[in-house]
Design a protein around this motif. Structure first.
Motif, short mmCIF file in Angstrom:
data_model
loop_
_atom_site.label_atom_id
_atom_site.label_comp_id
_atom_site.label_asym_id
_atom_site.label_seq_id
_atom_site.Cartn_x
_atom_site.Cartn_y
_atom_site.Cartn_z
N PHE A 69 0.81 -1.21 0.00
CA PHE A 69 0.00 0.00 0.00
C PHE A 69 0.85 1.27 0.00
N LEU A 70 2.18 1.11 0.07
CA LEU A 70 3.06 2.28 0.16
C LEU A 70 2.97 3.15 -1.09
N THR A 71 3.07 2.53 -2.26
CA THR A 71 3.02 3.29 -3.51
C THR A 71 1.67 3.95 -3.75
N PRO A 72 0.55 3.21 -3.67
CA PRO A 72 -0.75 3.89 -3.89
C PRO A 72 -1.03 4.96 -2.86
N ALA A 73 -0.56 4.78 -1.63
CA ALA A 73 -0.78 5.80 -0.60
C ALA A 73 -0.01 7.07 -0.95
N THR A 74 1.20 6.91 -1.49
CA THR A 74 2.00 8.06 -1.90
C THR A 74 1.36 8.78 -3.07
N THR A 133 11.15 9.98 1.05
CA THR A 133 10.28 8.85 1.29
C THR A 133 11.02 7.51 1.14
N THR A 134 10.59 6.51 1.86
CA THR A 134 11.29 5.23 1.92
C THR A 134 11.50 4.60 0.55
N ALA A 135 10.49 4.65 -0.30
CA ALA A 135 10.59 4.00 -1.60
C ALA A 135 11.76 4.53 -2.42
N ILE A 136 12.01 5.85 -2.34
CA ILE A 136 13.12 6.44 -3.07
C ILE A 136 14.42 6.30 -2.28
N GLY A 137 14.35 6.50 -0.99
CA GLY A 137 15.54 6.46 -0.15
C GLY A 137 16.26 5.12 -0.18
N MET A 138 15.51 4.05 -0.23
CA MET A 138 16.12 2.72 -0.28
C MET A 138 16.96 2.56 -1.55
N GLY A 139 16.41 3.03 -2.67
CA GLY A 139 17.13 2.93 -3.93
C GLY A 139 18.40 3.77 -3.93
N ILE A 150 19.44 0.19 7.51
CA ILE A 150 19.65 1.31 8.43
C ILE A 150 19.04 2.58 7.84
N THR A 151 19.13 2.72 6.53
CA THR A 151 18.52 3.88 5.86
C THR A 151 17.02 3.92 6.14
N VAL A 152 16.36 2.78 6.04
CA VAL A 152 14.93 2.71 6.30
C VAL A 152 14.62 3.18 7.73
N ALA A 153 15.41 2.69 8.68
CA ALA A 153 15.20 3.07 10.08
C ALA A 153 15.40 4.57 10.28
N VAL A 154 16.44 5.11 9.66
CA VAL A 154 16.74 6.54 9.79
C VAL A 154 15.62 7.38 9.16
N ILE A 155 15.10 6.94 8.02
CA ILE A 155 14.01 7.66 7.35
C ILE A 155 12.77 7.70 8.24
N VAL A 156 12.47 6.58 8.87
CA VAL A 156 11.30 6.52 9.75
C VAL A 156 11.49 7.45 10.95
N VAL A 157 12.67 7.41 11.56
CA VAL A 157 12.95 8.26 12.72
C VAL A 157 12.86 9.74 12.33
N THR A 158 13.43 10.08 11.16
CA THR A 158 13.37 11.46 10.68
C THR A 158 11.93 11.91 10.49
N SER A 208 3.14 20.09 1.05
CA SER A 208 3.96 19.02 1.60
C SER A 208 3.96 17.80 0.67
N SER A 209 2.81 17.52 0.07
CA SER A 209 2.72 16.42 -0.90
C SER A 209 3.63 16.67 -2.09
N LEU A 210 3.64 17.90 -2.56
CA LEU A 210 4.52 18.28 -3.66
C LEU A 210 5.98 18.12 -3.25
N ALA A 211 6.28 18.53 -2.02
CA ALA A 211 7.67 18.47 -1.55
C ALA A 211 8.21 17.05 -1.52
N ILE A 212 7.36 16.08 -1.22
CA ILE A 212 7.81 14.69 -1.18
C ILE A 212 8.40 14.27 -2.53
N ALA A 213 7.65 14.54 -3.59
CA ALA A 213 8.09 14.12 -4.92
C ALA A 213 9.31 14.89 -5.39
N VAL A 214 9.24 16.21 -5.29
CA VAL A 214 10.33 17.05 -5.79
C VAL A 214 11.60 16.85 -4.97
#
Length: 230
Positions: A69-74, A133-139, A150-158, A208-214
């Motif tokens: 559900f991560l991608t459709p939610a984004t 966002t996690t989907a991009i950060g992992m890549g 660890i990146t995933v954990a850091v993204i969540v904490v941030t 904020s939604s725009l900021a995620i993508a850009v």
């Protein structure tokens, strides 16, 4: 308990959803920023797994369904942006410069702290995508040779910290412009910060939604450059 997780396809999902529901109830009852539902659900899930002696791989067999559900939610975050499209066009220059400044600030901060703390190159690039966002950060982390888990954990904490402290920081620095607040939350704390922005207002949520993508796209570009600095 370990057998239950191994034999049930939905044990991991059930634990995750119940933990999040308890987090929502606590937040609704006490109305404290620290009682963020995501943070509470993480803590409760970890406690359950440790007490029940269930390893992560076993838990993730059932919990992985949530990732679908991560991608459709984004993607759904584009709805409030569409509703504020006219406002975006009027402020496109400020939005572009603001997001670029936010991304570069995040990367510079990671660079400076990595140098001061003597982190390895692998540790450094692991932290670079902390604010997207996690989907991009992992890549990004995998491409640069970082530790993806660890990146995933850091993204969540941030994200959780941005959700908890974002509005408070805006009040301290007297940032009242809805566009600025939304861009700041999205650029610094991705989807979790956006959830807070939506609570604040429609304009904040849209920006904020725009900021995620850009911010995600800009981080992909700039992170590859910053990776060579340390």
């Amino acid at each position: 308990m370990d057998n239950l997780f191994q034999t049930s396809l939905f044990a991991g999902v059930t634990v995750s959803l119940v933990a999040y529901l308890l987090g929502m109830l606590l937040k609704k009852k006490f109305k404290l920023a620290i009682l963020n539902p995501l943070l509470i659900s993480i803590v409760l899930t970890i406690i359950v797994l440790v007490v029940a002696d269930v390893d992560y791989d076993t838990y993730n067999k059932g919990a992985s369904y949530l990732s679908w559900f991560l991608t459709p939610a984004t993607v759904c975050l584009a709805i409030p942006l569409y509703e504020q499209w006219t406002l975006l066009k009027k402020n496109i220059a400020a939005v572009a410069l603001g997001l670029t400044a936010g991304v570069i600030t995040s990367l510079v901060t990671v660079l400076v702290l990595s140098v001061l703390m003597g982190l390895s190159h692998e540790d450094y690039v692991t932290l670079l995508p902390k604010s997207i966002t996690t989907a991009i950060g992992m890549g990004v982390s995998e491409e640069l040779g970082g530790y993806v888990t660890i990146t995933v954990a850091v993204i969540v904490v941030t994200g959780v910290l941005g959700n908890i402290l974002g509005e408070f920081v805006c009040k301290i620095f007297r940032i009242t412009e809805p566009i600025s607040k939304g861009l700041a939350l999205g650029a610094s704390s991705h989807a979790i910060g956006t959830a807070k922005a939506i609570e604040i207002g429609e304009i904040e949520g849209a920006m904020s939604s725009l900021a995620i993508a850009v911010a995600g796209i800009l981080t992909v570009v700039f992170a590859s450059v910053f990776a060579n600095f340390y």
